[in-house]
Design a protein around this motif. Structure first.
Motif, PDB file in Angstrom:
ATOM      1  N   SER A  69       0.836  -1.206   0.000  1.00 14.60           N
ATOM      2  CA  SER A  69       0.000   0.000   0.000  1.00 14.60           C
ATOM      3  C   SER A  69       0.869   1.253   0.000  1.00 14.60           C
ATOM      4  O   SER A  69       1.992   1.254   0.532  1.00 14.60           O
ATOM      5  CB  SER A  69      -0.934   0.011   1.212  1.00 14.60           C
ATOM      6  OG  SER A  69      -0.191   0.070   2.415  1.00 14.60           O
ATOM      7  N   THR A  86      -3.549   3.948  -2.253  1.00 12.71           N
ATOM      8  CA  THR A  86      -3.707   2.749  -3.082  1.00 12.71           C
ATOM      9  C   THR A  86      -3.217   1.527  -2.307  1.00 12.71           C
ATOM     10  O   THR A  86      -2.276   1.608  -1.514  1.00 12.71           O
ATOM     11  CB  THR A  86      -2.915   2.849  -4.394  1.00 12.71           C
ATOM     12  OG1 THR A  86      -1.515   2.956  -4.102  1.00 12.71           O
ATOM     13  CG2 THR A  86      -3.351   4.056  -5.192  1.00 12.71           C
ATOM     14  N   ASN A 119      -7.176  -8.082  -5.332  1.00 17.49           N
ATOM     15  CA  ASN A 119      -7.857  -6.799  -5.210  1.00 17.49           C
ATOM     16  C   ASN A 119      -6.906  -5.619  -5.333  1.00 17.49           C
ATOM     17  O   ASN A 119      -5.804  -5.623  -4.800  1.00 17.49           O
ATOM     18  CB  ASN A 119      -8.577  -6.742  -3.853  1.00 17.49           C
ATOM     19  CG  ASN A 119      -9.146  -5.377  -3.547  1.00 17.49           C
ATOM     20  OD1 ASN A 119      -8.533  -4.590  -2.842  1.00 17.49           O
ATOM     21  ND2 ASN A 119     -10.314  -5.089  -4.079  1.00 17.49           N
ATOM     22  N   ASN A 121      -7.319  -1.443  -4.684  1.00 20.74           N
ATOM     23  CA  ASN A 121      -8.210  -0.425  -4.143  1.00 20.74           C
ATOM     24  C   ASN A 121      -7.585   0.952  -4.285  1.00 20.74           C
ATOM     25  O   ASN A 121      -6.386   1.141  -4.041  1.00 20.74           O
ATOM     26  CB  ASN A 121      -8.513  -0.699  -2.670  1.00 20.74           C
ATOM     27  CG  ASN A 121      -9.388   0.380  -2.049  1.00 20.74           C
ATOM     28  OD1 ASN A 121      -8.894   1.308  -1.419  1.00 20.74           O
ATOM     29  ND2 ASN A 121     -10.702   0.275  -2.248  1.00 20.74           N
ATOM     30  N   PHE A 123      -8.446   4.880  -3.024  1.00 21.34           N
ATOM     31  CA  PHE A 123      -9.280   5.709  -2.148  1.00 21.34           C
ATOM     32  C   PHE A 123      -8.797   7.156  -2.257  1.00 21.34           C
ATOM     33  O   PHE A 123      -7.615   7.441  -2.029  1.00 21.34           O
ATOM     34  CB  PHE A 123      -9.182   5.228  -0.703  1.00 21.34           C
ATOM     35  CG  PHE A 123     -10.084   5.964   0.251  1.00 21.34           C
ATOM     36  CD1 PHE A 123     -11.425   5.641   0.347  1.00 21.34           C
ATOM     37  CD2 PHE A 123      -9.580   6.988   1.043  1.00 21.34           C
ATOM     38  CE1 PHE A 123     -12.258   6.310   1.229  1.00 21.34           C
ATOM     39  CE2 PHE A 123     -10.406   7.671   1.925  1.00 21.34           C
ATOM     40  CZ  PHE A 123     -11.756   7.334   2.020  1.00 21.34           C
ATOM     41  N   ASP A 146     -14.110   5.879  -3.508  1.00 24.44           N
ATOM     42  CA  ASP A 146     -13.533   4.571  -3.193  1.00 24.44           C
ATOM     43  C   ASP A 146     -13.789   3.627  -4.368  1.00 24.44           C
ATOM     44  O   ASP A 146     -14.937   3.312  -4.686  1.00 24.44           O
ATOM     45  CB  ASP A 146     -14.173   4.024  -1.915  1.00 24.44           C
ATOM     46  CG  ASP A 146     -13.430   2.809  -1.369  1.00 24.44           C
ATOM     47  OD1 ASP A 146     -12.442   2.398  -1.993  1.00 24.44           O
ATOM     48  OD2 ASP A 146     -13.840   2.289  -0.320  1.00 24.44           O
ATOM     49  N   ASP A 148     -12.866  -0.128  -6.151  1.00 26.55           N
ATOM     50  CA  ASP A 148     -12.351  -1.486  -5.933  1.00 26.55           C
ATOM     51  C   ASP A 148     -12.280  -2.239  -7.253  1.00 26.55           C
ATOM     52  O   ASP A 148     -13.262  -2.285  -8.009  1.00 26.55           O
ATOM     53  CB  ASP A 148     -13.264  -2.251  -4.979  1.00 26.55           C
ATOM     54  CG  ASP A 148     -12.664  -2.381  -3.596  1.00 26.55           C
ATOM     55  OD1 ASP A 148     -11.426  -2.427  -3.489  1.00 26.55           O
ATOM     56  OD2 ASP A 148     -13.431  -2.432  -2.624  1.00 26.55           O
ATOM     57  N   ASN A 150     -11.566  -6.072  -8.703  1.00 23.09           N
ATOM     58  CA  ASN A 150     -11.458  -7.477  -8.321  1.00 23.09           C
ATOM     59  C   ASN A 150     -11.469  -8.361  -9.573  1.00 23.09           C
ATOM     60  O   ASN A 150     -12.381  -8.255 -10.402  1.00 23.09           O
ATOM     61  CB  ASN A 150     -12.609  -7.887  -7.398  1.00 23.09           C
ATOM     62  CG  ASN A 150     -12.475  -7.291  -6.012  1.00 23.09           C
ATOM     63  OD1 ASN A 150     -11.722  -7.774  -5.184  1.00 23.09           O
ATOM     64  ND2 ASN A 150     -13.208  -6.198  -5.767  1.00 23.09           N
TER      65      ASN A 150
END
Length: 226
Positions: A69, A86, A119, A121, A123, A146, A148, A150
């Motif tokens: 992250s 991220t 995943n 992500n 934000f 947000d 996502d 997948n």
């Protein structure tokens, strides 16, 4: 007397031949069919390999993980300063076959990956207060975005590399480069505050990333054979 001498000489020749064969067997290199390894690159991996056909075909079962992250990336969009966080979360078990068409270190690798998580992500929040019309919103009240990504839980793998899964010597190394061929990512979008209306763009976002079916993979592997 001649019979005794002849018998002794024959015994010495037979014993000498047996001793020479034993020496040759002791000096002959041990054929190793198993190996364990650790890999670094696109995450961290641990594996077990077995030789199916010496110098030609190997099977490998591995566990790979990539958890990473980055927070607080500053990005300017339409004149507004944003803060972007991220994170990646990939965990999978692979079953692969590596084939050496020329009986050297070059190999072709194919297999399948089973993902417990895959995943990405993103934000996003506003860094400073923003003004919409004549109304000023604080960074906290202006909302966040947000997103996502997948991918599918099962994906075929194809790649190329150098180095045997079960090295000839006790220690070995290898390089692998390839990709998982997944389905298009399923994207969910959640927005709050003044940017809440952007949540309507979820279907458009899915269409835009429809071709993102490939999950690249690269690694450097150290292994121990036995």
């Amino acid at each position: 007397m001649k019979k005794i001498i002849t018998t002794i000489m024959l015994s010495m020749l037979i014993y000498g031949n047996q001793y020479a064969q034993e020496e040759m067997n002791e000096d002959a290199p041990k054929v190793r069919k198993n190996a364990i390894g650790v890999s670094f690159g696109t995450g961290l991996g641990f594996d077990y390999s077995r030789a199916l056909k010496k110098d030609k075909l190997y099977v490998t079962a591995s566990y790979n993980t990539l958890v990473y992250s980055i927070d607080g990336i500053e990005q300017e969009v339409s004149g507004e300063d944003l803060l972007v966080d991220t994170s990646l979360d990939f965990n999978n078990i692979d079953l692969k076959l590596s084939y050496h068409p020329f009986s050297n270190a070059f190999k072709i690798v194919g297999g399948i990956g089973f993902f417990s998580s895959n995943n990405l992500n993103i934000f996003t929040t506003f860094k400073e207060n923003i003004t919409v019309g004549e109304v000023e919103f604080t960074a906290e009240d202006s909302g966040n975005l947000d997103i996502d990504f997948n991918w599918s839980k099962t994906a075929p793998y194809i790649g190329l590399g150098f180095g045997r899964a079960v090295p000839i010597k006790r220690l070995g190394f290898a390089f692998d480069f390839g990709t998982y061929v997944s389905s298009s990512p399923e994207i969910t979008l959640d927005a709050t505050g003044v940017i809440e209306q952007t949540a309507d763009q979820q279907s458009l976002l899915n269409e835009s990333f429809e071709s993102f079916k490939f999950i690249p993979y690269g690694s450097f592997r150290l292994s121990y054979s036995f």
